[in-house]
Design a protein around this motif. Structure first.
Motif, PDB file in Angstrom:
ATOM      1  N   THR A  43       0.851  -1.183   0.000  1.00 31.50           N
ATOM      2  CA  THR A  43       0.000   0.000   0.000  1.00 31.50           C
ATOM      3  C   THR A  43       0.890   1.237   0.000  1.00 31.50           C
ATOM      4  O   THR A  43       2.078   1.164   0.283  1.00 31.50           O
ATOM      5  N   GLN A  59      -7.327   0.281  12.366  1.00 33.47           N
ATOM      6  CA  GLN A  59      -7.467  -0.871  11.472  1.00 33.47           C
ATOM      7  C   GLN A  59      -6.878  -2.096  12.153  1.00 33.47           C
ATOM      8  O   GLN A  59      -5.925  -1.973  12.930  1.00 33.47           O
ATOM      9  N   LEU A 108      -5.410  -5.980  11.043  1.00 31.67           N
ATOM     10  CA  LEU A 108      -5.045  -6.903   9.973  1.00 31.67           C
ATOM     11  C   LEU A 108      -4.909  -8.299  10.557  1.00 31.67           C
ATOM     12  O   LEU A 108      -4.229  -8.484  11.574  1.00 31.67           O
ATOM     13  N   TYR A 122       5.130  -4.932   7.234  1.00 38.14           N
ATOM     14  CA  TYR A 122       4.315  -3.876   7.829  1.00 38.14           C
ATOM     15  C   TYR A 122       5.257  -2.868   8.461  1.00 38.14           C
ATOM     16  O   TYR A 122       6.264  -3.250   9.052  1.00 38.14           O
ATOM     17  N   HIS A 147       1.468  -1.662   4.481  1.00 37.94           N
ATOM     18  CA  HIS A 147       1.567  -3.117   4.592  1.00 37.94           C
ATOM     19  C   HIS A 147       1.518  -3.723   3.200  1.00 37.94           C
ATOM     20  O   HIS A 147       0.980  -3.109   2.273  1.00 37.94           O
ATOM     21  N   HIS A 197      -4.157 -11.003   3.792  1.00 39.05           N
ATOM     22  CA  HIS A 197      -4.678 -10.625   5.105  1.00 39.05           C
ATOM     23  C   HIS A 197      -6.122 -10.167   4.999  1.00 39.05           C
ATOM     24  O   HIS A 197      -6.591  -9.795   3.926  1.00 39.05           O
ATOM     25  N   SER A 240      -8.543  -7.268   6.245  1.00 41.07           N
ATOM     26  CA  SER A 240      -8.480  -5.901   6.741  1.00 41.07           C
ATOM     27  C   SER A 240      -9.824  -5.571   7.373  1.00 41.07           C
ATOM     28  O   SER A 240     -10.862  -5.648   6.712  1.00 41.07           O
ATOM     29  N   GLU A 286     -11.832  -2.600   9.199  1.00 38.72           N
ATOM     30  CA  GLU A 286     -11.885  -1.172   9.522  1.00 38.72           C
ATOM     31  C   GLU A 286     -12.656  -1.041  10.835  1.00 38.72           C
ATOM     32  O   GLU A 286     -13.762  -1.558  10.970  1.00 38.72           O
ATOM     33  N   SER A 288     -10.107   6.887   5.679  1.00 41.12           N
ATOM     34  CA  SER A 288      -8.732   6.601   5.253  1.00 41.12           C
ATOM     35  C   SER A 288      -8.146   7.838   4.595  1.00 41.12           C
ATOM     36  O   SER A 288      -8.806   8.487   3.786  1.00 41.12           O
TER      37      SER A 288
END
Length: 164
Positions: free
Chosen positions: A80, A89, A91, A100, A126, A136, A138, A140, A148
């Motif tokens: 990202t 967040q 993960l 990460y 990440h 993974h 995710s 929120e 975001s």
């Protein structure tokens, strides 16, 4: 001939569309790792990523559950951009091995079974590993007020830095 022209034009359009669809399928790779959920299509938020990732939304955000949950698969070296979430967040790493990093901290290696809890407003990124794919979930948190904020791409130097 007048009747054939629309038919030929339609066939040409369909063939062009099929070729374009074939190009998309060629770009989409199957993860070499086993995971619980089906690998999604190429991530529509790709402009916030370096490399190729895939997304399957397991739970869309709505007013009943307020829980957007996505299954994200990263090809190796895919990551990202730097970003932050106003509500945080979580993960849940399902398979593979990835990376990460929080701004100002060392890179961490994350792998199957790891849970990464990212507090609100912490800038981070990440993604997959240098030579490994990673998937993974995710989650929120603190929705509907979680927004975001996408920042600059992660440099190759940051991505390749020695892990903690």
């Amino acid at each position: 001939m007048k009747k054939l022209l629309p038919l030929l034009l339609c066939s040409s359009i369909l063939a062009t569309g099929a070729a374009a669809a074939g190009e998309t399928e060629e770009k989409m790779k199957k993860a070499p790792i086993d995971t619980v959920f089906t690998q999604g299509a190429i991530n529509p938020y790709g402009k916030f990523f370096t490399g190729t990732s895939y997304l399957t939304m397991l739970s869309e955000n709505d007013s009943v559950f307020n829980a957007p949950i996505g299954n994200v698969t990263f090809e190796s070296k895919t990551r990202t951009n730097w970003h932050k979430h106003s509500g945080g967040q979580i993960l849940l790493v399902l398979s593979g091995e990835g990376r990460y990093q929080e701004r100002g901290q060392a890179v961490q290696i994350i792998k199957k079974g790891d849970v990464v809890r990212i507090p609100p407003e912490v800038e981070h990124w990440h993604g997959g590993g240098i030579e490994t794919w990673m998937t993974h979930i995710s989650v929120e948190t603190n929705v509907p007020n979680n927004k975001s904020t996408w920042l600059e791409p992660v440099s190759d130097e940051d991505f390749m830095s020695d892990p903690q």
